[in-house]
Structures are given as C-alpha cells and as structure tokens.
Design an enzyme around this catalytic site. Structure first.
Site, short mmCIF file in Angstrom:
data_model
loop_
_atom_site.label_atom_id
_atom_site.label_comp_id
_atom_site.label_asym_id
_atom_site.label_seq_id
_atom_site.Cartn_x
_atom_site.Cartn_y
_atom_site.Cartn_z
CE LYS A 142 4.90 41.11 -63.81
NZ LYS A 142 5.61 40.42 -64.82
N GLY B 155 6.59 32.13 -57.67
CA GLY B 155 8.23 33.10 -58.00
C GLY B 155 8.54 32.01 -57.01
CB SER B 156 12.22 33.52 -57.17
OG SER B 156 12.08 34.96 -56.64
CB THR B 157 12.60 32.54 -51.65
OG1 THR B 157 11.17 31.01 -51.83
CG2 THR B 157 12.44 33.42 -50.83
N GLY C 210 9.43 37.00 -53.71
CA GLY C 210 8.49 37.18 -52.24
C GLY C 210 8.09 37.88 -51.36
CD GLU D 195 3.39 27.21 -55.41
OE1 GLU D 195 4.23 26.97 -54.78
OE2 GLU D 195 2.64 27.34 -56.43
CB CYS E 93 7.63 25.57 -57.57
SG CYS E 93 5.53 25.15 -57.80
CD GLU F 65 12.89 27.12 -56.75
OE1 GLU F 65 12.56 28.31 -56.55
OE2 GLU F 65 12.33 26.52 -56.93
#
Ligand code: NAP
Ligand code: MG
Length: 493
Positions: free
Chosen positions: A191, A244-246, A249, A266, A300, A397
C-alpha cells in the site's frame, strides 16, 4: 535551467488509467473513487490512481493468500527464489531511467539523484536480499529431556504481509520491505502512500515480467485511513510492516490487534547531531547541512536537532547556513537541482506552520524560512536559532528542510538534552576524542549512532527505533527475520 526530457515510457505510464494490481495484472477498481497524482514541482495534475474499497482490499488479500499457498511459490527451491529476485533487480535497473523520471514527477525527486539514489538503492535491496534467500536455516538443538530426541528449528515465511510505506522514498521503502518479504517466501500487498503510488504500480508490473507467480506481489492504492486501515485490520493478513508517522503507527497497532498480526514499525525521529569543539570542521559543516537538508528534510533519520558546543557554535552555524544557501532548490527535471519540492501542498502547509510556530515561540531565523515561488511546494532550507528545548520545533518531527540549533558546554548535559525526546531513531556525534565518542555513543538512546558521520543507510545495517521511533529493525538479517517465524520440531528416537 536544462530540463531533462520525459522518456516516452514514463509519459505513457502516467497516461494510463491506473487501478490496483492484483493477482498478476491491473484490475478494474470496484468503486469509482479516484485520487489525483500531482507533480510537486508544478502542482499540476499528471495522472490519477484508484481509491480502494473494502472489496478491492479483500480481493488483494485473497490473491496473496492463494499465491502464498500455491505450489508455484511454496515448492520453489530457495535458490530459484534467489535467482528470481536477482532477475527482478536486473529488470528494475534496466528500467532505471523510466523509474527515476516517474519517481521525480510523482514524488519531487531531483532527477540527478533519482536514478543513483532512489532507483539504485532499490536495486541494491533486491540484490542484498536475493543473497539471503537460499541461506535461511534453522538450528539443531540439544534436548535435555528424558529419552533420546533429535530436535531442530525451521524458519518459515510468516505468510501474507501488508507493506504500508510513506511518500518520502517510495521506491526505496517498497524495496526495503518487499525484498526481505520475498526472500523469506511471503506473499505481499503493498500500500503505497496516496501521494506517491506510481512507481509501486510499475514495480508490480516488472515483478510479473521478472517471473514472480501472480499474486505474490499485489498493490492496492488508496487512502491510508481507508485502504491502509482495512489492511491493518484484515483477518486474512499475517503481518504488517509499516514506515511512517508515529501517530499512524499507533493506529496500526490497534488495528492489528484483532487477529494479533505481527507488526513492525519504523516511525518518526527528531535526531540529534552533537558537535564537539574538536570535530573536523571541514567535514562536520557540509555533512551536518546535508544530514538535514537532503531530500528537502523528508527523511526519517534527518539530523534535525543540532547541538553545538558553545566554543564553535557561531562558526558551525554560519558554515551550515552558508551551505544551506548554496544548495540549488528547483524543479525536479532540472539537472542542477539538489533540493526538490516537498511532496504535497499538505506537507508545504505543515512545514510552513512549524517555521511560523518556531518564530512565534521566540526562535530566530538564521537563514531561509520562506516558501520559494508560488507554483510547486518549495521551501528554502531553514536554520532556526535561539531554540528552547520545549518549543514544538525542537520536539516534533517537521519532515521538512528545517534545522533547529542548540548550544551546549557539558558532555553529560548534551547527552541528556539529546535523549530528551519521545523519539530515538538516529543520532550522530562528532569529535576526534575516541573516549568521548564511545562514551556518548553508548549513552544515546537511538537505534543508530553515527560517529564522525551522519546516519549511515546500508542494506546490511539494521535501522529502527528506540522509544516511540518504532518496533523492530529493518535491513540486515533482522530485516529478513521480520518475515520469518520459527517452528521447533522434536523427534523422539
Ligand atoms: P503517515 O500517515 O504515517 O503515512 C504513511 C503511510 O501510512 C501512507 O501509506 C499512508 O497512506 C498510510 N496510512 C495513513 N493512515 C493510515 C491508517 N490509519 N492505517 C494504515 N495506514 C495508514 O504519514 P503522513 O500523514 O503522510 O505524513 C505526516 C507526517 O508523518 C510527516 O510530516 C512526517 O513527520 C511523518 N512521516 C514520517 C515518515 C518516516 O519515514 N518516519 C514517513 C512519512 C511521514 P496515505 O498516504 O494514503 O495517507
Ligand atoms: Mg505526487
């Protein structure tokens, strides 16, 4: 400005009416939803992709499951799987110009870098993991139970894997997950990010050309909140690998709980770059600038927090700002461009909002700070000084070309400041003193540490996060192990 021509193969691919790629071929999407594909250098719409519905996702999962269980894949000798992955790498390399242009137009990659960096790193991922495919072995185990036993372990593929990737390195992120998953013998559903799905669709076509059985590598395009979420929840999926982003996640972890699928994450970073007074100034200044500004900060592991010893602070900040101002920001097809645009208008707004918040909270713009032009999504490389550790720009971030600088005088104080973050992905320390280097490296709570270099990305070097930067590691054997599970077999003799 000399613009590189768009190869006819790339132009032709953009002209297609794209849909999902399921069971070895492009399929008609079940719904009518479309998502525009924009060139971030111009904001122009250059193509469109399908927005997946639940039934598209179900079809992809069904296809992957059937392919995973087919004898064509299950019974393939590991050496044949390795050869197939090598062939795939060769085919990607043979299409490097086309893929580089597609990556450039879709994701904003400077064309001079898209081929050597993005395409060739992806080729490298497949070559690296092809080498592992026929070296996946268990162990023989000594059993202390009564009676005589012969015991051993088998390493088996985890099953159907959903690979959810971000927009900052579309090809590389796909390769980073696909290569070990295929080497392990999994079947995959990729995806891609809705902002950068084009090269994923081309990769899927090339996989069939390389000879992978249909259904081993499927692509579903669409929005994260729908397609991504459906994959993460799907009971027919055994594993989700996400970058991707936290924030996202955490949503994936919750969605995956339904069938307790295996999850690797990650996630984001706010990586510290610590510069001691004895650092080699000729090396540290350009390297620190590129460690944040490369890929326009959309990395990242970007070294986004610079901690400079007070005695060399002004020299380093001036040097890094001079490098920032020398980097050519421009359209992706311009061969001279070093820094391209941000990926989307949303990301442009987000980065500009952060710069504004930094100034509102008392930060000082040392260079940059502005959008460039009113077409495309360009932001000047920006250095912010007068930063307090509790400012949003120092903690969150940004994922743009924005560096925040803080001063320090004491080693333990800077270690504490560097570790004062919810993230722990990467870090760097610059000093000629070997004791200081090891002392600091041992105390930084990050998955990677560079000593006298910025974060090193290599297929053989594990990457992943401490704290909220993720779960697990990718690359190297660790990256392969994400797609394997261990079966213990004990035989009574
Ligand atoms: P994101 O939401 O984390 O997107 C990454 C991937 O996850 C995309 O494929 C996205 O699809 C998908 N996704 C989104 N919501 C999902 C959900 N609920 N379930 C499953 N998948 C989902 O990142 P973003 O919103 O594009 O960017 C926001 C910020 O995240 C950036 O500014 C940056 O700070 C950070 N980020 C970090 C990295 C990294 O490598 N660490 C990469 C990208 C972004 P769609 O694209 O279709 O939404
Ligand atoms: Mg795009």
């Amino acid at each position: 400005m000399s613009l590189v021509d768009i190869p006819s193969s790339a132009a032709g691919f953009l002209d297609k009416v794209h849909s999902h790629f399921i069971n070895g071929s492009p399929v008609k999407a079940s719904g009518t939803g479309r998502i525009d594909v924009r060139d971030p250098s111009t904001s122009a719409v250059i193509s469109s992709i399908a927005d997946a519905s639940q039934s598209d996702v179900d079809d992809a999962v069904f296809s992957a499951r059937a392919a995973f269980e087919s004898s064509a894949w299950r019974d393939m000798k590991p050496s044949a799987r390795a050869r197939l992955i090598y062939q795939y790498a060769d085919l990607i390399e043979a299409h490097a110009d086309e893929l580089a242009m597609l990556e450039s137009l879709d994701g904003g990659k400077p064309i001079a870098l898209a081929k050597p960096v993005d395409v060739m790193a992806t080729v490298g991922a497949f070559r690296y993991y092809a080498g592992w495919a026929d070296k996946i072995n268990g162990t023989t185990n000594t059993i202390n139970m009564d009676g005589e036993h012969h015991a051993y372990t088998l390493k088996e593929p985890v099953g159907v894997a959903a690979l959810i990737v971000p927009w900052n390195y579309p090809l590389v992120m796909a390769g980073m997950k696909l290569a070990p998953a295929l080497a392990a013998g999994c079947a995959c559903i990729l995806k891609p990010a809705e902002d950068t799905s084009i090269t994923a669709l081309r990769l899927a076509e090339l996989a069939i050309e390389a000879g992978f059985p249909p259904g081993i590598f499927n692509v579903v395009t669409g929005r994260g909140q729908t397609a991504g979420q459906m994959l993460s929840e799907h009971p027919g999926i055994d594993k989700v690998a996400f970058t991707g982003s936290t924030v996202t996640g955490k949503k994936i972890v919750q969605a995956a709980a339904g069938n307790l699928k295996k999850v690797t994450l990650e996630l984001g970073g706010k990586s510290p770059n610590i510069i001691f007074p004895d650092a080699n100034m000729e090396k540290v200044i350009p390297a620190s600038a590129m460690a944040i500004f490369f890929n326009s900060g959309q990395v990242c592991t970007a070294a986004s927090r610079m901690f400079v010893h007070a005695s060399v602070h002004d020299q380093v900040v001036e040097g890094v700002s001079a490098v920032a101002q020398s980097l050519k920001v421009g359209a992706c097809r311009d061969l001279e461009t070093i820094l391209g645009p941000l990926v989307s208008e949303r990301q442009l707004d987000r980065v500009q909002a952060y710069i504004k918040s930094g100034v509102n909270e008392g930060g000082e713009i040392i260079c940059g700070g502005n959008r460039i032009g009113d077409e495309g999504y360009f932001v000047a490389p920006t250095v912010l000084g007068n930063i307090a550790p509790d400012m949003a720009v120092a903690r969150e971030e940004i994922f743009g070309p924005v560096l925040v600088v803080q001063k320090f005088t004491d080693t333990n104080e800077v270690i504490a400041a560097a570790n004062d973050s919810e993230y722990g992905l990467s870090s760097a320390v610059w000093t000629q003193d070997i004791s200081v280097a090891h002392y600091v490296a041992a105390r930084l709570r990050t998955g990677q540490v560079g000593v006298n270099c910025a974060a090193v990305a290599d297929w053989d070097l594990p990457i992943g996060g401490y704290k909220q930067s993720g779960w697990g590691r990718e690359n190297g054997f660790d990256g392969l192990a994400n797609y394997l599970q261990t079966k213990a077999v004990a035989v009574s003799i």
